[in-house]
Each structure stands twice: as C-alpha cells, then as structure tokens.
Design an enzyme around this catalytic site. Structure first.
Site, PDB file in Angstrom:
ATOM      1  N   LYS A  67      -0.613  21.717-129.031  1.00 58.92           N
ATOM      2  CA  LYS A  67       0.691  22.013-129.635  1.00 58.92           C
ATOM      3  C   LYS A  67       0.563  22.533-131.060  1.00 58.92           C
ATOM      4  O   LYS A  67       1.424  23.288-131.514  1.00 58.92           O
ATOM      5  CB  LYS A  67       1.619  20.789-129.564  1.00 58.92           C
ATOM      6  CG  LYS A  67       2.005  20.451-128.132  1.00 58.92           C
ATOM      7  CD  LYS A  67       3.446  20.034-127.936  1.00 58.92           C
ATOM      8  CE  LYS A  67       3.784  20.055-126.452  1.00 58.92           C
ATOM      9  NZ  LYS A  67       4.989  19.403-126.054  1.00 58.92           N
ATOM     10  N   LYS A  78      -0.571  24.641-115.980  1.00 53.25           N
ATOM     11  CA  LYS A  78       0.478  23.782-115.424  1.00 53.25           C
ATOM     12  C   LYS A  78       1.848  24.455-115.537  1.00 53.25           C
ATOM     13  O   LYS A  78       2.068  25.267-116.448  1.00 53.25           O
ATOM     14  CB  LYS A  78       0.473  22.396-116.099  1.00 53.25           C
ATOM     15  CG  LYS A  78       1.152  22.310-117.438  1.00 53.25           C
ATOM     16  CD  LYS A  78       1.466  20.839-117.792  1.00 53.25           C
ATOM     17  CE  LYS A  78       2.400  20.820-118.993  1.00 53.25           C
ATOM     18  NZ  LYS A  78       2.949  19.527-119.316  1.00 53.25           N
ATOM     19  N   LYS A 131       8.188  23.887-118.672  1.00 57.02           N
ATOM     20  CA  LYS A 131       9.559  24.346-118.892  1.00 57.02           C
ATOM     21  C   LYS A 131       9.680  25.204-120.148  1.00 57.02           C
ATOM     22  O   LYS A 131      10.668  25.908-120.327  1.00 57.02           O
ATOM     23  CB  LYS A 131      10.546  23.176-118.918  1.00 57.02           C
ATOM     24  CG  LYS A 131      10.278  22.083-119.946  1.00 57.02           C
ATOM     25  CD  LYS A 131      11.388  21.044-119.891  1.00 57.02           C
ATOM     26  CE  LYS A 131      11.020  19.590-120.046  1.00 57.02           C
ATOM     27  NZ  LYS A 131      10.078  19.157-121.029  1.00 57.02           N
TER      28      LYS A 131
HETATM   29  P1  ATP Z   1       6.837  21.324-122.296  1.00 58.08           P
HETATM   30  O1  ATP Z   1       6.809  22.504-121.369  1.00 58.08           O
HETATM   31  O2  ATP Z   1       7.993  21.364-123.245  1.00 58.08           O
HETATM   32  O3  ATP Z   1       5.501  21.039-122.914  1.00 58.08           O
HETATM   33  P2  ATP Z   1       6.694  19.660-120.027  1.00 58.08           P
HETATM   34  O4  ATP Z   1       7.310  20.521-118.982  1.00 58.08           O
HETATM   35  O5  ATP Z   1       5.235  19.468-120.026  1.00 58.08           O
HETATM   36  O6  ATP Z   1       7.197  20.095-121.443  1.00 58.08           O
HETATM   37  P3  ATP Z   1       7.364  16.897-120.637  1.00 58.08           P
HETATM   38  O7  ATP Z   1       8.719  16.541-121.120  1.00 58.08           O
HETATM   39  O8  ATP Z   1       6.250  16.930-121.622  1.00 58.08           O
HETATM   40  O9  ATP Z   1       7.436  18.283-119.878  1.00 58.08           O
HETATM   41  O10 ATP Z   1       6.951  15.969-119.424  1.00 58.08           O
HETATM   42  C1  ATP Z   1       7.779  15.141-118.688  1.00 58.08           C
HETATM   43  C2  ATP Z   1       6.979  14.533-117.557  1.00 58.08           C
HETATM   44  O11 ATP Z   1       6.702  15.531-116.570  1.00 58.08           O
HETATM   45  C3  ATP Z   1       5.638  13.956-117.962  1.00 58.08           C
HETATM   46  O12 ATP Z   1       5.434  12.740-117.285  1.00 58.08           O
HETATM   47  C4  ATP Z   1       4.645  14.977-117.516  1.00 58.08           C
HETATM   48  O13 ATP Z   1       3.399  14.410-117.217  1.00 58.08           O
HETATM   49  C5  ATP Z   1       5.307  15.541-116.272  1.00 58.08           C
HETATM   50  N1  ATP Z   1       4.943  16.926-116.030  1.00 58.08           N
HETATM   51  C6  ATP Z   1       5.183  17.971-116.850  1.00 58.08           C
HETATM   52  N2  ATP Z   1       4.745  19.123-116.313  1.00 58.08           N
HETATM   53  C7  ATP Z   1       4.191  18.811-115.111  1.00 58.08           C
HETATM   54  C8  ATP Z   1       3.570  19.568-114.064  1.00 58.08           C
HETATM   55  N3  ATP Z   1       3.436  20.877-114.132  1.00 58.08           N
HETATM   56  N4  ATP Z   1       3.130  18.909-112.959  1.00 58.08           N
HETATM   57  C9  ATP Z   1       3.285  17.581-112.868  1.00 58.08           C
HETATM   58  N5  ATP Z   1       3.860  16.801-113.811  1.00 58.08           N
HETATM   59  C10 ATP Z   1       4.318  17.393-114.920  1.00 58.08           C
END
Ligand code: ATP
Ligand code: LTN
Length: 335
Positions: A117, A199, A202
């Site tokens: 980040k 991964k 969002k």
């Molecule tokens: P950002 O894109 O803003 O970094 P993010 O999509 O990674 O955010 P978070 O709010 O950090 O989302 O994560 C919320 C939950 O979703 C966490 O438990 C994280 O491990 C899970 N998660 C996020 N992305 C994935 C993914 N691609 N596959 C499985 N689990 C996920």
C-alpha cells in the site's frame, strides 16, 4: 465444533472502501454467514481502518451505510450476532493506542500489505497505514475472538495479532484469547478476471477485472464473457498453467457447490463460451437474493441507523469490559 462446549467466538471486519467484489463475498462474507450460524459472532464495518487512505467525506458516508446495509442483507445479525460500525465503539481506538506500545517497529516493518500500500499510495504513507494491523489486533482482542474468518491476504495480520496477545499475556497473565485465522478452503483467493495472477480487488481501476456484488445481471454475464482464459479450450483445474479457467471454476464451485471434477465432467464437451455463460448465470442467481434485500434496506435510512445504534451499544458493553481489564492490569487508576 462440538455442541456440548460453549459456543466459540468469531469476529471479522470489512473496510467500507468501495462496493464489495465477488472476492470479498466468497473469501470473507459467505464464510461469515456460515460461522455466524455456529458461533457467537461479531462483524464490523472497519471505517477507522478505511481512513488510512484518503476518503471523500460524502462518498465515505455513503459507503459506510452501504456496507452496513449489505451485512444486514446477508442476515449476519441473525441468531443474536452483532453487526456494528467500528467508529461507533471508541474502545477500538483506545485499545489500539495501548497495543501500539506493546508492538515493535521492526515486526511491523515486515507487513507486506504495508509495503504494497505504501507503493500504491506513495503520496500518503501515513503512520496509520503503518500501525493498521495494531488496530486490527484491537478489534479482534476486544471481543476475545477464537476465530477470525479472513481471506488469505490477511493471514500475516492475524499472526501479528497472536504475537501481540501472547506478549501481553506473558507480562500480565491471561488477559487476551489468542485468536486463530479461519481461511475457507474454497474462495480464499478469487483472482482478477483480466489478470488471473492478481487477486480480485474492489479498488482495481479496471472495472472489468472484478464483479461487484451490486452489478446488474447483464453486467455480470458480460464481465464473465470477457474474462481472460487460455487457448486450450478445455475446462480443467490447473491453477499454475490455467489460472483464468481455474478461477472461473472456483467461482462456479462456490456458487453451485459442485466439485472441480463434477465441473470438468459437466463441461467436458463444451467450449469456453458455454462455460463462461453458465458461470455468469450461476453468479447472478447467487447474488439475486442479496441484491433484492439490499435494495429494500437501503431505502430505509432510519432503520439502518437504529440498527447501528442498538448494535453499537451491545458491542460497547463487551469491548468496555475487556478494555477495563487491560487498563487495570497495566496499572491505570480506575474511578
Ligand atoms: P482493496 O481492493 O481496497 O485493497 P479488498 O478488496 O482487498 O480491498 P478488504 O476490505 O481489504 O478488500 O477485504 C475484506 C475481506 O475480503 C478480507 O477478509 C479479505 O481477505 C477478503 N478478500 C479480499 N479480496 C479477496 C479475494 N480476491 N479473494 C478472496 N478473499 C478476498
Ligand atoms: N484488515 C482487514 C479488515 C479488518 C479486519 C479486522 C479483519 C479490520 N479489522 C479484524 C478481521 C478482523 C482487511 O482489510 N480485510
């Protein structure tokens, strides 16, 4: 989990930093629902964590409301489970400060999410971003969680939470429950539809790379159809050589419950076009009830705020008890 034993405690949080994707849904939210049925659970919208990245005030408020509504739409508050907003419970910030003083700079410097980040937001590498995992430890330890359901990307933060808890217990006796991560077998990592080695996220600038939980049915099918696969034209699970197809198989399996073998058989004589169409339709069906419920709840702001207030009160009671114990152990004067 044995029925004779007292129920295990579970806590998890999600940041209100955009509309959740299919990755958040299968990697986190769906497991939350399952665990909430068996355990004493608390789930929160991590809006304090969210300001480690600059947020637009109007948009931020909307996203907190939306994320909270989604947790209600998923039924996470059923069976007496708590669904609250982190900033409504000040004990999180209070315990985080205390735990900061029991966490070493060196161990925090190893956190890969911080490193990633700080590159992504190079113009705003703030101290909050650095101590982010300590606030996360406070979230977890306040509720004495036994299990923390998260995606695989959060495992390192759980390890540091355990280290902090063990260190504190080593000095003051048994204050904190040492939590374990709970990483679901399926869906722990849903990858990007456009670059299946990354991964699904969002905050990805390419909206074709993710499916948002609120995407319309036609958008979902369209995004699935443009998902990157390979030239072999064979539906077979092989993460290393066929990451795109394997990701779609994971998504299909998460929606239908079918095993990879069953999926391979179902599409043995079919091309990728048919396969992608079917995956798209399965996702539409999976999300339909959530979307309908979400639409209903979002219309009633008063209801959302009432639920927030009731839940904040319950969460505060639990959090306050832990915080008091911690402060007493350290030697603060109780009045
Ligand atoms: P950002 O894109 O803003 O970094 P993010 O999509 O990674 O955010 P978070 O709010 O950090 O989302 O994560 C919320 C939950 O979703 C966490 O438990 C994280 O491990 C899970 N998660 C996020 N992305 C994935 C993914 N691609 N596959 C499985 N689990 C996920
Ligand atoms: N850091 C997590 C969100 C989060 C969390 C928590 C998860 C904040 N506090 C406590 C589990 C338990 C994330 O970005 N996914």
């Amino acid at each position: 989990m044995d029925n004779q034993q007292p129920k295990k405690k579970v806590l998890s949080c999600i940041q209100p930093t955009g509309t959740p994707t299919l990755g958040n849904y299968f990697g986190a939210l769906k497991n939350w629902k399952l665990m909430g049925e068996e355990c004493d659970a608390a789930f929160a919208v991590a809006d304090l964590h969210a300001i480690t990245v600059r947020q637009d005030p109007k948009e931020f408020k909307k996203q907190i409301m939306q994320m909270y509504a989604l947790l209600l739409a998923l039924g996470l508050d059923e069976q007496n489970n708590i669904v609250f907003v982190q900033s409504h419970v000040p004990e999180h910030s209070q315990l985080a400060w205390i735990l900061n003083c029991y966490t070493q700079f060196g161990e925090m410097s190893r956190m890969t999410q911080f490193k990633d980040k700080s590159i992504k937001h190079a113009d705003n590498v703030n101290v909050g971003l650095f101590s982010y995992p300590v606030l996360m430890a406070a979230d977890i330890l306040l509720y004495k969680a036994d299990y923390v359901p998260v995606g695989v990307d959060q495992k390192q933060h759980l390890e540091i939470t355990r280290d902090i808890a063990e260190r504190f217990n080593g000095i003051y006796g048994n204050v904190f429950t040492v939590p374990e991560p709970y990483i679901g077998k399926k869906g722990a990592k849903i990858t990007s539809l456009q670059d299946p080695t990354k991964k699904m996220s969002k905050s990805d600038t390419n909206t074709k790379s993710f499916i948002s939980i609120l995407d319309k049915p036609e958008t979902i099918v369209k995004k699935m159809k443009s998902a990157v696969t390979d030239s072999e034209a064979c539906v077979r699970f092989d993460e290393e050589n066929k990451p795109g197809v394997s990701n779609l198989m994971t998504i299909y399996s998460c929606c239908t419950g079918a095993s990879f073998e069953e999926i391979e058989n179902e599409f043995a004589s079919k091309g990728y076009g048919d396969f992608k169409q079917k995956v798209g339709e399965a996702v539409v069906e999976e999300l339909r009830p959530v979307q309908q419920e979400m639409e209903r709840i979002m219309k009633d702001e008063k209801y959302i705020k009432e639920r927030m207030a009731q839940n904040a009160e319950i969460a505060s009671r639990i959090a306050h008890r832990t915080l008091e114990k911690v402060m007493k152990k350290i030697g603060y004067v109780q009045i």
